[in-house]
Design an enzyme around this catalytic site. Sequence first.
Site, short mmCIF file in Angstrom:
data_model
loop_
_atom_site.label_atom_id
_atom_site.label_comp_id
_atom_site.label_asym_id
_atom_site.label_seq_id
_atom_site.Cartn_x
_atom_site.Cartn_y
_atom_site.Cartn_z
N LYS A 20 -72.75 -47.57 40.22
CA LYS A 20 -72.60 -49.02 40.29
C LYS A 20 -71.56 -49.39 41.37
O LYS A 20 -70.85 -48.51 41.87
CB LYS A 20 -72.21 -49.53 38.90
CG LYS A 20 -73.30 -49.32 37.84
CD LYS A 20 -72.82 -49.79 36.46
CE LYS A 20 -73.93 -49.75 35.44
NZ LYS A 20 -73.45 -50.25 34.11
N TYR A 60 -82.63 -55.04 33.95
CA TYR A 60 -81.94 -55.35 32.70
C TYR A 60 -82.69 -56.41 31.90
O TYR A 60 -82.08 -57.29 31.30
CB TYR A 60 -80.52 -55.83 33.00
CG TYR A 60 -79.55 -54.72 33.39
CD1 TYR A 60 -79.42 -53.56 32.62
CD2 TYR A 60 -78.72 -54.86 34.50
CE1 TYR A 60 -78.51 -52.56 32.96
CE2 TYR A 60 -77.81 -53.86 34.85
CZ TYR A 60 -77.71 -52.72 34.07
OH TYR A 60 -76.79 -51.73 34.40
N PHE A 68 -72.93 -61.51 27.97
CA PHE A 68 -72.29 -60.88 29.14
C PHE A 68 -73.22 -60.76 30.34
O PHE A 68 -72.82 -60.30 31.40
CB PHE A 68 -71.75 -59.49 28.76
CG PHE A 68 -72.78 -58.52 28.25
CD1 PHE A 68 -73.61 -57.82 29.11
CD2 PHE A 68 -72.92 -58.30 26.87
CE1 PHE A 68 -74.56 -56.92 28.64
CE2 PHE A 68 -73.88 -57.40 26.39
CZ PHE A 68 -74.69 -56.72 27.27
N ARG A 96 -77.63 -38.85 29.71
CA ARG A 96 -76.91 -39.82 28.86
C ARG A 96 -75.65 -39.17 28.27
O ARG A 96 -74.59 -39.80 28.19
CB ARG A 96 -77.80 -40.33 27.71
CG ARG A 96 -78.91 -41.27 28.13
CD ARG A 96 -78.45 -42.62 28.61
NE ARG A 96 -77.89 -43.46 27.57
CZ ARG A 96 -77.66 -44.77 27.73
NH1 ARG A 96 -77.93 -45.38 28.89
NH2 ARG A 96 -77.12 -45.47 26.77
N THR A 102 -71.53 -46.22 26.52
CA THR A 102 -71.51 -47.44 27.33
C THR A 102 -70.10 -47.99 27.48
O THR A 102 -69.70 -48.44 28.55
CB THR A 102 -72.41 -48.51 26.67
OG1 THR A 102 -73.73 -47.98 26.55
CG2 THR A 102 -72.44 -49.79 27.49
N ARG A 113 -68.15 -41.60 32.45
CA ARG A 113 -67.39 -42.80 32.04
C ARG A 113 -66.07 -42.42 31.39
O ARG A 113 -65.07 -43.12 31.57
CB ARG A 113 -68.25 -43.63 31.10
CG ARG A 113 -69.40 -44.35 31.83
CD ARG A 113 -70.43 -44.87 30.87
NE ARG A 113 -71.44 -45.72 31.52
CZ ARG A 113 -72.58 -46.08 30.93
NH1 ARG A 113 -72.86 -45.65 29.70
NH2 ARG A 113 -73.44 -46.85 31.56
N ASN A 123 -68.17 -49.81 34.21
CA ASN A 123 -68.37 -48.47 33.66
C ASN A 123 -69.08 -47.50 34.61
O ASN A 123 -69.69 -46.52 34.20
CB ASN A 123 -69.03 -48.52 32.28
CG ASN A 123 -70.39 -49.17 32.31
OD1 ASN A 123 -70.87 -49.58 33.36
ND2 ASN A 123 -71.02 -49.25 31.16
N HIS A 126 -75.03 -46.02 35.88
CA HIS A 126 -76.19 -46.31 35.02
C HIS A 126 -76.98 -45.05 34.79
O HIS A 126 -77.14 -44.24 35.71
CB HIS A 126 -77.10 -47.36 35.68
CG HIS A 126 -78.44 -47.47 34.99
ND1 HIS A 126 -78.61 -48.21 33.84
CD2 HIS A 126 -79.63 -46.89 35.24
CE1 HIS A 126 -79.87 -48.08 33.42
NE2 HIS A 126 -80.51 -47.30 34.27
N GLU A 137 -88.04 -47.74 35.19
CA GLU A 137 -86.96 -48.01 36.14
C GLU A 137 -87.22 -47.31 37.48
O GLU A 137 -86.95 -47.86 38.55
CB GLU A 137 -85.62 -47.56 35.55
CG GLU A 137 -85.19 -48.43 34.37
CD GLU A 137 -83.95 -47.91 33.66
OE1 GLU A 137 -83.35 -46.91 34.11
OE2 GLU A 137 -83.57 -48.51 32.63
P1 IDP Z 1 -75.94 -48.50 29.16
O1 IDP Z 1 -75.57 -48.81 30.58
O2 IDP Z 1 -75.01 -47.50 28.54
O3 IDP Z 1 -77.39 -48.13 28.99
P2 IDP Z 1 -76.65 -51.10 28.07
O4 IDP Z 1 -76.49 -51.52 26.64
O5 IDP Z 1 -78.03 -50.84 28.56
O6 IDP Z 1 -75.70 -49.85 28.30
O7 IDP Z 1 -75.97 -52.22 28.95
C1 IDP Z 1 -76.14 -52.22 30.33
C2 IDP Z 1 -74.82 -52.51 31.00
O8 IDP Z 1 -74.39 -53.82 30.64
C3 IDP Z 1 -73.66 -51.61 30.59
O9 IDP Z 1 -73.63 -50.38 31.26
C4 IDP Z 1 -72.47 -52.47 30.94
O10 IDP Z 1 -72.26 -52.47 32.37
C5 IDP Z 1 -72.97 -53.85 30.55
N1 IDP Z 1 -72.60 -54.17 29.17
C6 IDP Z 1 -73.20 -53.76 28.04
N2 IDP Z 1 -72.59 -54.25 26.94
C7 IDP Z 1 -71.58 -55.02 27.41
C8 IDP Z 1 -70.59 -55.81 26.76
O11 IDP Z 1 -70.50 -55.90 25.53
N3 IDP Z 1 -69.69 -56.45 27.60
C9 IDP Z 1 -69.76 -56.37 28.95
N4 IDP Z 1 -70.67 -55.64 29.58
C10 IDP Z 1 -71.58 -54.96 28.83
MG MG Z 2 -79.13 -49.24 29.23
#
Ligand code: IDP
Ligand code: MG
Length: 160
Positions: A20, A60, A68, A96, A102, A113, A123, A126, A137
């Site tokens: 990212k 997304y 968010f 993963r 996450t 992470r 974070n 992806h 994707e």
């Molecule tokens: P992932 O990246 O671990 O698969 P997802 O739930 O798919 O997690 O969410 C995608 C991205 O959205 C996360 O990597 C993070 O950058 C952002 N994100 C997810 N949950 C939150 C939150 O509660 N607050 C702020 N950003 C979030």
């Molecule tokens: Mg995800």
Amino acid sequence: LCAVFPGIAGVRERTLIAVKPDGVQRRLVGQIMQRFEQRGFKLVGLKMLKASDDLLSQHYRDLQKKPFYPNLLRYMTSGPLVVMVWEGHNVVRTSRLMVGDTNPAEAHPGTVRGDFSIHISRNVVHASDSVEGAQREIQLWFSRKDLMDWDSCDHSSTYQ
Ligand code: IDP
Ligand code: MG
């Protein structure tokens, strides 16, 4: 490939990994790629780009209604991404685990992470979360001609 190595059907599994904008800014691309190479996965696609709002809204699509989401979109368009496709046995699940939770506060040390980030809104990386999600994707970010089919010479040392 799998005909040569029977019994390893999952070897051709692929996943989408993206560094990212914060990871690119912080010069973490090399270290992140190194982890996937040293684990034994094979790089089959790589590009650097600034993602459009439209591409990200498809990427997304399940998060559109989250509070968010506007921040996520701003974050993901704040600079270039390095997007990769990695191939290998069980690569979706294993990557993963390599990437970690996450929320970096919950991510174990030793994960990307857990080693490189502090806050959920930055974070670093992806990783696709399912085989079907990965296929979707990969199609979204890469055209077929930009994905390389190649045999790595250490295949039999990695798998049997
Ligand atoms: P992932 O990246 O671990 O698969 P997802 O739930 O798919 O997690 O969410 C995608 C991205 O959205 C996360 O990597 C993070 O950058 C952002 N994100 C997810 N949950 C939150 C939150 O509660 N607050 C702020 N950003 C979030
Ligand atoms: Mg995800």
